[in-house]
Design an enzyme around this catalytic site. Structure first.
Site, PDB file in Angstrom:
ATOM      1  N   ASN A  10     -14.366  24.538  -3.793  1.00  0.00           N
ATOM      2  CA  ASN A  10     -13.134  24.883  -3.949  1.00  0.00           C
ATOM      3  C   ASN A  10     -12.932  25.253  -5.680  1.00  0.00           C
ATOM      4  O   ASN A  10     -13.099  24.438  -6.536  1.00  0.00           O
ATOM      5  CB  ASN A  10     -11.957  23.594  -4.094  1.00  0.00           C
ATOM      6  CG  ASN A  10     -10.538  23.928  -4.427  1.00  0.00           C
ATOM      7  OD1 ASN A  10     -10.181  25.202  -5.027  1.00  0.00           O
ATOM      8  ND2 ASN A  10      -9.895  22.934  -4.571  1.00  0.00           N
ATOM      9  N   TRP A  11     -13.178  26.530  -5.810  1.00  0.00           N
ATOM     10  CA  TRP A  11     -13.338  27.053  -7.410  1.00  0.00           C
ATOM     11  C   TRP A  11     -11.890  26.832  -8.076  1.00  0.00           C
ATOM     12  O   TRP A  11     -11.800  26.996  -9.226  1.00  0.00           O
ATOM     13  CB  TRP A  11     -13.415  28.604  -7.341  1.00  0.00           C
ATOM     14  CG  TRP A  11     -14.975  28.858  -6.786  1.00  0.00           C
ATOM     15  CD1 TRP A  11     -16.073  28.144  -6.291  1.00  0.00           C
ATOM     16  CD2 TRP A  11     -15.559  30.132  -7.289  1.00  0.00           C
ATOM     17  NE1 TRP A  11     -17.104  28.613  -6.192  1.00  0.00           N
ATOM     18  CE2 TRP A  11     -16.936  30.088  -6.828  1.00  0.00           C
ATOM     19  CE3 TRP A  11     -15.368  31.247  -7.701  1.00  0.00           C
ATOM     20  CZ2 TRP A  11     -17.605  31.067  -6.432  1.00  0.00           C
ATOM     21  CZ3 TRP A  11     -15.819  32.302  -7.705  1.00  0.00           C
ATOM     22  CH2 TRP A  11     -17.556  32.118  -7.352  1.00  0.00           C
ATOM     23  N   LYS A  12     -10.825  26.739  -7.368  1.00  0.00           N
ATOM     24  CA  LYS A  12      -9.574  26.777  -8.170  1.00  0.00           C
ATOM     25  C   LYS A  12      -9.295  27.988  -8.806  1.00  0.00           C
ATOM     26  O   LYS A  12      -9.932  28.841  -8.235  1.00  0.00           O
ATOM     27  CB  LYS A  12      -9.209  25.373  -8.791  1.00  0.00           C
ATOM     28  CG  LYS A  12      -9.662  24.122  -8.207  1.00  0.00           C
ATOM     29  CD  LYS A  12      -9.420  22.840  -8.709  1.00  0.00           C
ATOM     30  CE  LYS A  12      -9.761  21.710  -7.782  1.00  0.00           C
ATOM     31  NZ  LYS A  12      -9.467  20.314  -8.537  1.00  0.00           N
ATOM     32  N   HIS A  93      -3.579  21.146  -0.572  1.00  0.00           N
ATOM     33  CA  HIS A  93      -4.271  20.159  -1.812  1.00  0.00           C
ATOM     34  C   HIS A  93      -3.285  19.518  -2.646  1.00  0.00           C
ATOM     35  O   HIS A  93      -2.383  20.125  -2.715  1.00  0.00           O
ATOM     36  CB  HIS A  93      -4.978  21.440  -2.701  1.00  0.00           C
ATOM     37  CG  HIS A  93      -5.945  20.972  -3.649  1.00  0.00           C
ATOM     38  ND1 HIS A  93      -5.653  20.421  -4.880  1.00  0.00           N
ATOM     39  CD2 HIS A  93      -7.373  20.558  -3.677  1.00  0.00           C
ATOM     40  CE1 HIS A  93      -6.665  19.968  -5.384  1.00  0.00           C
ATOM     41  NE2 HIS A  93      -7.643  20.165  -4.569  1.00  0.00           N
ATOM     42  N   GLU A  95      -2.954  19.481  -5.645  1.00  0.00           N
ATOM     43  CA  GLU A  95      -2.346  20.387  -6.737  1.00  0.00           C
ATOM     44  C   GLU A  95      -1.197  21.186  -6.272  1.00  0.00           C
ATOM     45  O   GLU A  95      -0.323  21.576  -6.974  1.00  0.00           O
ATOM     46  CB  GLU A  95      -3.674  21.175  -7.685  1.00  0.00           C
ATOM     47  CG  GLU A  95      -4.485  20.417  -8.496  1.00  0.00           C
ATOM     48  CD  GLU A  95      -5.889  20.815  -8.514  1.00  0.00           C
ATOM     49  OE1 GLU A  95      -6.134  22.047  -8.195  1.00  0.00           O
ATOM     50  OE2 GLU A  95      -6.540  19.934  -8.897  1.00  0.00           O
ATOM     51  N   GLU A 163      -8.771  13.309  -0.291  1.00  0.00           N
ATOM     52  CA  GLU A 163      -9.115  13.428  -1.639  1.00  0.00           C
ATOM     53  C   GLU A 163      -7.942  12.460  -2.502  1.00  0.00           C
ATOM     54  O   GLU A 163      -6.810  12.874  -2.564  1.00  0.00           O
ATOM     55  CB  GLU A 163      -8.804  14.703  -1.945  1.00  0.00           C
ATOM     56  CG  GLU A 163      -9.876  15.851  -1.182  1.00  0.00           C
ATOM     57  CD  GLU A 163      -9.739  17.163  -2.306  1.00  0.00           C
ATOM     58  OE1 GLU A 163     -10.943  17.388  -2.574  1.00  0.00           O
ATOM     59  OE2 GLU A 163      -8.892  17.648  -2.393  1.00  0.00           O
ATOM     60  N   GLY A 169     -11.368  15.308 -10.500  1.00  0.00           N
ATOM     61  CA  GLY A 169     -11.417  15.774 -11.867  1.00  0.00           C
ATOM     62  C   GLY A 169     -11.756  14.549 -12.677  1.00  0.00           C
ATOM     63  O   GLY A 169     -11.683  14.904 -14.031  1.00  0.00           O
ATOM     64  N   SER A 208     -14.558  14.262  -7.417  1.00  0.00           N
ATOM     65  CA  SER A 208     -15.521  13.911  -8.410  1.00  0.00           C
ATOM     66  C   SER A 208     -16.771  14.038  -7.701  1.00  0.00           C
ATOM     67  O   SER A 208     -17.802  12.891  -7.914  1.00  0.00           O
ATOM     68  CB  SER A 208     -15.357  12.570  -8.987  1.00  0.00           C
ATOM     69  OG  SER A 208     -14.273  13.050 -10.059  1.00  0.00           O
TER      70      SER A 208
HETATM   71  P1  PGA Z   1     -13.311  17.807  -8.273  1.00  0.00           P
HETATM   72  O1  PGA Z   1     -12.132  18.468  -7.502  1.00  0.00           O
HETATM   73  O2  PGA Z   1     -14.532  17.819  -7.403  1.00  0.00           O
HETATM   74  O3  PGA Z   1     -13.391  18.717  -9.672  1.00  0.00           O
HETATM   75  O4  PGA Z   1     -12.995  16.221  -8.537  1.00  0.00           O
HETATM   76  C1  PGA Z   1     -11.956  18.125  -6.006  1.00  0.00           C
HETATM   77  C2  PGA Z   1     -10.627  19.028  -5.505  1.00  0.00           C
HETATM   78  O5  PGA Z   1      -9.874  19.101  -6.194  1.00  0.00           O
HETATM   79  O6  PGA Z   1     -10.762  19.254  -4.489  1.00  0.00           O
END
Ligand code: PGA
Length: 247
Positions: A10-12, A93, A95, A163, A169, A208
């Site tokens: 997931n590049w966001k 997600h 976010e 998640e 992150g 992470s």
């Molecule tokens: P991360 O993000 O690997 O940077 O913790 C995972 C995600 O948000 O899907």
């Protein structure tokens, strides 16, 4: 029927078109082979650049709208993502839930739209830090499985990504016993709700994940793959994680 493990990148909202093209070329060279189980989810604007280069991996979207078309400025339908070469789409997600106020019902509608368009939804669930501190992890996960996952029948391909929000992150990950317990619970709940059709549902872990911890996470019972954010932006760490997957 259990399905092969999956790795989702997931590049966001990162990168440029040039990065996307060189990343796709490098991935095609560096993936350890049989890499159909690796899915790259770049920003939607880069999909058309990556589509002709997607060899040895699949493409996915980071979100889709629940409606097939309409006056929804700024949105992409699942069918549009499919036309751009996607086979998967991430929905719900944390976010999106946090910054766009997405509810379980909306996430479920998006997952249904994805299935209707022939995409495999990757439905994200996970508890926030305060919920974990208050001992609500189990209740939150079971509520999210209940309200965000659409009805499944035989032949429905769906993936869940567990998640924990506090792990995204931050460099923090659950202990192996917490990870095992969460995944077993999610699998049990799916089985109770959908019976044998739940066997085809993969439950990934995300938060992470990096080259250094991927192998251990992937060994945990009930973990059917990983969803990787930050560490997926570098081809080298992606290739290292993919090799822990046996891709
Ligand atoms: P991360 O993000 O690997 O940077 O913790 C995972 C995600 O948000 O899907």
């Amino acid at each position: 029927m259990t399905r092969p493990k999956l790795m989702v990148a997931n590049w966001k909202m990162h990168g440029t078109r040039a990065d996307a093209r060189s990343y796709a070329q490098a991935m095609a060279r560096m993936l350890p082979g049989g890499g159909a189980r690796v899915v790259i989810c770049p920003p939607a604007g880069f999909l058309a650049d990556m589509q002709p280069l997607a060899e040895g991996f699949s493409l996915g979207g980071q979100d889709c709208h629940p409606e097939p078309s309409g006056a929804y400025t700024g949105e992409h339908s699942a069918a549009m993502l499919k036309e751009l070469g996607c086979e998967y789409v991430i929905v719900g997600h944390s976010e999106r839930r946090q910054y766009h106020g997405e509810t379980g019902a909306l996430v479920r509608a998006k997952a249904e739209a994805a299935l209707a368009a022939g995409l495999e939804p990757i439905v994200c669930i996970g508890e926030r830090l305060e919920e974990r501190r208050q001992g609500q992890t189990e209740a939150v996960l079971s509520r999210q499985v209940e309200n965000s996952v659409p009805p499944l029948t035989f032949g429905t391909n769906l993936t869940i990504a567990y998640e924990p929000v506090w792990a995204i992150g931050t460099g923090l990950t659950p202990t192996s016993s917490d990870l095992h317990a969460a995944h077993e619970r999610i699998h049990r709940q799916l089985h109770a709700r959908f019976g044998e059709a739940a066997r085809a549902v993969r439950v990934l872990y995300g938060g992470s994940v990096k080259a250094e911890n991927a192998a251990e996470i992937l060994r945990s019972p009930g973990v059917d793959g990983v969803l990787v954010g930050g560490a997926s932006l570098k081809v080298e760490s992606m290739a290292a994680i993919a090799s822990s997957l046996g891709a």
